[in-house]
Scaffold this motif. Sequence first.
Motif: not given
Length: 197
Positions: A28-34, A49-54, A143-148, A167-172
């Motif tokens: 869920m945090t990955t989807v929202l950030l992406n 807040a999602m990054g800290i708490f969830y 995803l990390f490769g694309l972000l780099v 988003i695809v990664c987070g949904l999976s």
Amino acid sequence: MIPTTPAPVVVKDGIANPAPLGLCAFGMTTVLLNIHNAGFFELNTMILAMGIFYGGLAQVIAGIIEAKKNNTFGLTAFTSYGFFWLSLVGLMVMPKLGWGSKPTEGAMCAYLGIWGFFTFCLFFATLKLNRALQFVFASLTILFGLLVWGDATGSQSIKHLAGYEGIVCGLSAIYTGIAGVMNEVYGKEVLPVGTVK
């Protein structure tokens, strides 16, 4: 007719399975950030807040419970990615508080690159687990490769592509977490995860 109550879920070692919590927190945090990375809205306190708490604390808790269940992979993955989210928020917030300078693009490439390498290494452990986790870790490595690549080139189109892939990664990850809940509650495979034989 006498009303009946559903049979309780039997937990063999007395400790509930923390993996669905960790996977949903990560997903869920990955989807929202992406969604932000894909360009739909600006970075804001909702994501922090999602990054800290969830994404952060919930995954660390899941990892600690995995340690009690003697699951080295779960301990390593969930605590590591929980602290990844906490450190990522720290990288964004600490410079605003005057606690050091904002990281350069080169520093972010190193940060994201080492997390990509770590994820790639963990991917090989998933080859003994299930197909759903394999997809989560393979797509996270990409995803990390694309972000780099996006930080190295400064290309917004690559960063947006990373957002859609994220988003695809987070949904999976969410799917895999919910599958763990549903399959345990119903005592059968409701949502397939592709068990490795």
